[in-house]
Design an enzyme around this catalytic site. Structure first.
Site, PDB file in Angstrom:
ATOM      1  N   CYS A 261      -6.755  -2.084   0.788  1.00 57.33           N
ATOM      2  CA  CYS A 261      -5.955  -2.241   1.704  1.00 57.33           C
ATOM      3  C   CYS A 261      -6.434  -2.662   2.946  1.00 57.33           C
ATOM      4  O   CYS A 261      -7.064  -1.840   3.670  1.00 57.33           O
ATOM      5  CB  CYS A 261      -5.091  -1.095   2.025  1.00 57.33           C
TER       6      CYS A 261
ATOM      7  N   CYS B 219      -5.569   0.392   5.878  1.00 63.69           N
ATOM      8  CA  CYS B 219      -5.919   1.883   5.784  1.00 63.69           C
ATOM      9  C   CYS B 219      -7.211   2.034   5.073  1.00 63.69           C
ATOM     10  O   CYS B 219      -7.704   2.945   5.155  1.00 63.69           O
ATOM     11  CB  CYS B 219      -4.820   2.727   5.575  1.00 63.69           C
TER      12      CYS B 219
ATOM     13  N   ASP C  49      17.984 -16.745 -47.667  1.00 64.81           N
ATOM     14  CA  ASP C  49      19.191 -17.016 -46.858  1.00 64.81           C
ATOM     15  C   ASP C  49      19.065 -16.800 -45.273  1.00 64.81           C
ATOM     16  O   ASP C  49      18.583 -15.696 -44.849  1.00 64.81           O
ATOM     17  CB  ASP C  49      20.204 -16.028 -47.491  1.00 64.81           C
TER      18      ASP C  49
ATOM     19  N   CYS D 185       0.098   3.235   3.690  1.00 60.72           N
ATOM     20  CA  CYS D 185       0.488   2.845   4.921  1.00 60.72           C
ATOM     21  C   CYS D 185       1.443   1.592   4.689  1.00 60.72           C
ATOM     22  O   CYS D 185       1.859   1.263   5.725  1.00 60.72           O
ATOM     23  CB  CYS D 185      -0.677   2.382   5.757  1.00 60.72           C
TER      24      CYS D 185
ATOM     25  N   CYS E  47       0.834  -1.162   0.017  1.00 60.83           N
ATOM     26  CA  CYS E  47       0.100   0.064   0.109  1.00 60.83           C
ATOM     27  C   CYS E  47       0.879   1.433   0.056  1.00 60.83           C
ATOM     28  O   CYS E  47       1.643   1.339   0.987  1.00 60.83           O
ATOM     29  CB  CYS E  47      -0.908  -0.094   1.202  1.00 60.83           C
TER      30      CYS E  47
HETATM   31 ZN    ZN Z   1      -2.822   0.984   3.268  1.00 58.13          ZN
END
Ligand code: ZN
Lengths: 459, 244
Positions: A232, A235, A358, A213, A210
């Site tokens: 997250c 937070c 070639d 945080c 995160c």
């Molecule tokens: Zn976070």
């Protein structure tokens, strides 16, 4: 004034000479002009009558800018657009030099400036874009040692206090936060749930942390790599609500999806390109382009053959690349060095007229670079499978890791079966379309099989 | 570990169509046989002490480059010939092969003199002889096929009919597109039009040179290499050309 004209004139002369010599004229004209007039880019960018759009990110910026340019051209606008690869200040200056007249007064409606992440702050010193579009920030393809976080911080600082709009990928935790504390207006694009999502990430997690945080990010669903529905746990940082939402996505034989009230179809491949389309459409809508024009332009827009199209087959990405000469092969091997994932390399070498009869050119390339690309198996295919196998052996690939499968389909299947995290499908021109068909077919039948088993387990 | 020294003459001027692959091949095979191999690039104007070398390699080049090379090599030709007579291996491809003869007359009548090691000459013609080629050679003591790719405007003719070609053309053009001869072989020297490059797909010829190098140094070649991949590539081209 005079300085400006001399700068433009010399830049144009250099451009012209390079063209006559058959050389790439994407950087040097801009460099010369900037030596004469340091403010040349600043001055010329004022000739844009409508808007300047900057496009940046780790992956997809070229495809996204090309698509947006295609949409604006479809509408009839004149645009300045720097070429893929020439995305530093010199390359961007070259694009303006090339398009302007000798007095440096010719007007263009839009400028689409594709640039590297690290170059954004420098660019913002010289031009005033209305919009910055960010595709994604992929950590594993950049440096692992905090380089990316540093770059993101610099971009954020350079945006602060400027009145501009950010067009951001809502599904990328590295990108979605970018407007916070900057005062810029943010527009988000992202996908709702798709049939191609997974609940587990296939990629070895290097830990997505995160930005606010430092806690590890959790995912409800993954769309593609680190792009998905995230939050997250500590937070509460999570995807912002997108203004442009992709839904009803189908990746069968091309891409089709709906974006808000638009119906989009494209002959591009892969989820990855679906994101590029979504980004380009979001920008076009913000610029006020009508739905029909956008739909039409995307439909018409064909992927340049062999430009790193990605297919996903049973969860394993397979990247198709056209190689046709030593320079191209060297460039491809270079690119492979940046992709740290383990990989299986398939190489189809044909010697039909369009390939060049070639095949000795493979000895003029530095195939020895293969030793630095973290390969598992090298699968040699095509009419001259033996020649490429010998080249690989003498480049230092252990014989045990060389598999010869002259038939393309057998070779591609072998590459997909092998244990590498990803497969690179290299092909000369006349095998390219057959390889693409095979990949497309395998992708379709694999995802059909997956769906079948999903619904079974639901019962 | 014994170090084998191979001179690469004029690498900046003479390197067409992947010819450097011949050196990559010799170096790797020598390593696999247990020898070190040092490739020594020799540029225009440098003096060469041929007596310190174990082999000489010269790739193909354009007419202009051939002329530059001729002038530089001419002053050292006698010393080189002494070594060739004493069995030093030398591989000369395409333009360098032509340089071993008396002259090359280009299509607009320009004469470029050669080192005259052998009594043959080359005449340029409009139509280039281009394509895959397969020969049969006996340089190794037994009949072997050799595959490669030729791309030359010159037609080479032997004045001296005691000269031995490198091989007999099974499919392709060879020296002149008429008499089925290809290249020249003399002691441990091979001159040939074959690009491809020649040696990686024809490990028997690569080992012919390696045997000759070692024999001259009083060393022995021990063990055998696994040539399955090389032989597969050889057979693939052979099948394509002979349809067998
Ligand atoms: Zn976070």
């Amino acid at each position: 004034m005079l300085r400006k004209i001399i700068a433009i004139m010399l830049g144009k002369i250099v451009w012209f000479i390079l063209k006559i010599l058959g050389r790439q004229a994407t950087v040097l004209p801009g460099r010369v002009a900037r030596l004469i007039d340091r403010d040349i880019l600043k001055k010329l960018s004022r000739n844009i009558s409508e808007e300047i759009i900057v496009i940046t990110g780790t992956n997809g910026k070229t495809t996204t800018s090309n698509m947006l340019a295609g949409i604006l051209k479809e509408k009839g606008y004149r645009i300045v657009h720097n070429q893929a690869g020439a995305n530093m200040l010199t390359g961007i200056t070259t694009a303006f030099i090339k398009e302007t007249d000798i007095k440096g007064r010719k007007k263009h409606h839009y400028a689409i400036l594709e640039t590297d992440e690290a170059n954004v702050p420098l660019l913002l010193n010289e031009v005033k874009p209305r919009m910055i579009l960010i595709t994604n920030f992929f950590r594993d393809q950049l440096d692992r040692y905090g380089e990316l976080d540093h770059t993101v911080r610099l971009i954020k600082e350079s945006i602060k206090g400027k009145s501009l709009e950010l067009v951001l990928n809502a599904d990328d935790p590295m990108v979605a936060h970018l407007a916070s504390d900057t005062g810029a207006t943010a527009w988000y694009y992202g996908f709702s749930d798709t049939d191609y999502d997974s609940l587990e990430s296939r990629e070895s997690r290097e830990g997505r942390y995160c930005i606010f945080c430092g806690h590890e990010i959790s995912y409800r669903r993954y769309h593609y790599a680190q792009l998905g529905s995230f939050f997250c746990p500590k937070c509460g940082y999570h995807n912002p609500e997108p203004h442009f939402t992709g839904y009803d996505l189908s990746l069968q034989g091309g891409i089709s999806l709906r974006i808000n009230d638009l119906k989009i179809t494209s002959s591009y491949q892969g989820f990855y390109n679906a994101y590029n389309i979504l980004a380009a459409v979001a920008a076009a809508k913000l610029l006020g382009i009508e739905n029909e024009v956008i739909e039409q332009a995307i439909k018409k827009y064909l992927p340049p053959s062999g430009r790193m199209e990605t297919f996903i087959i049973n969860g394993k990405p397979a990247v198709l690349v056209l190689v046709k000469n030593p320079t191209g092969l060297n460039q491809t091997l270079h690119t492979l060095q940046y992709d740290k994932r383990s990989k299986d390399v398939f190489f189809a070498l044909n010697d039909n007229a369009a390939d060049g009869r070639d095949v000795s050119w493979i000895w003029d390339a530095d195939v020895e670079m293969i030793n630095d690309i973290n390969y598992k198996m090298v699968i040699c295919s095509g009419k001259r499978s033996g020649d490429i196998a010998v080249r690989m052996k003498y480049a230092g690939v252990d014989s045990e890791r060389i598999i010869i499968r002259t038939l393309l389909k057998e070779g591609i299947e072998e590459a997909l079966r092998s244990e590498g995290e990803t497969a690179y499908i290299l092909s000369t021109y006349t095998a390219l379309f057959a390889c693409r068909d095979i990949l497309q077919e395998l992708q379709t039948s694999a995802s059909a099989g997956e769906k079948g088993s999903k619904s079974l387990s639901a019962v | 570990m014994e170090t084998i020294k191979i001179a690469h003459l004029y690498p900046d001027l003479l390197n067409l169509y992947g010819d450097r692959g011949n050196l990559i091949c010799l170096q790797k095979r020598l390593n696999w046989y247990g020898f070190a191999c040092h490739i020594i690039p020799v540029e225009l104007g440098e003096d060469i002490d041929f007596s310190t070398l174990d082999m000489v390699f010269m790739g193909g080049g354009s007419d202009r480059e051939q002329n530059l090379v001729y002038r530089d090599l001419f002053r050292q030709a006698d010393a080189l010939w002494v070594e060739i007579e004493e069995g030093m291996p030398l591989l000369a491809i395409c333009g360098s092969y032509q340089l071993l003869g008396r002259y090359y007359e280009s299509i607009d009548g320009k004469m470029m003199y050669g080192l005259s090691f052998f009594d043959f000459y080359t005449e340029g013609e409009e139509k280039r002889l281009i394509g895959n080629i397969i020969l049969e050679t006996e340089v190794t003591g037994e009949k072997k096929t050799v595959v490669g790719f030729e791309n030359h405007g010159g037609r080479t003719y032997f004045n001296d009919d005691t000269l031995k070609p490198f091989g007999k053309v099974l499919r392709g053009y060879g020296n002149n597109g008429q008499d089925k001869t290809e290249g020249i072989s003399y002691k441990n020297l091979i001159g040939t039009y074959l690009h491809g490059p020649l040696l990686p797909k024809n490990p028997a010829i690569a080992d012919f040179f390696i045997q000759a190098i070692l024999k001259r140094k009083g060393l022995e070649l021990k063990g055998e290499l696994d040539d399955r991949i090389e032989n597969f590539a050889h057979e693939q081209v052979k099948r394509m050309l002979l349809g067998t």
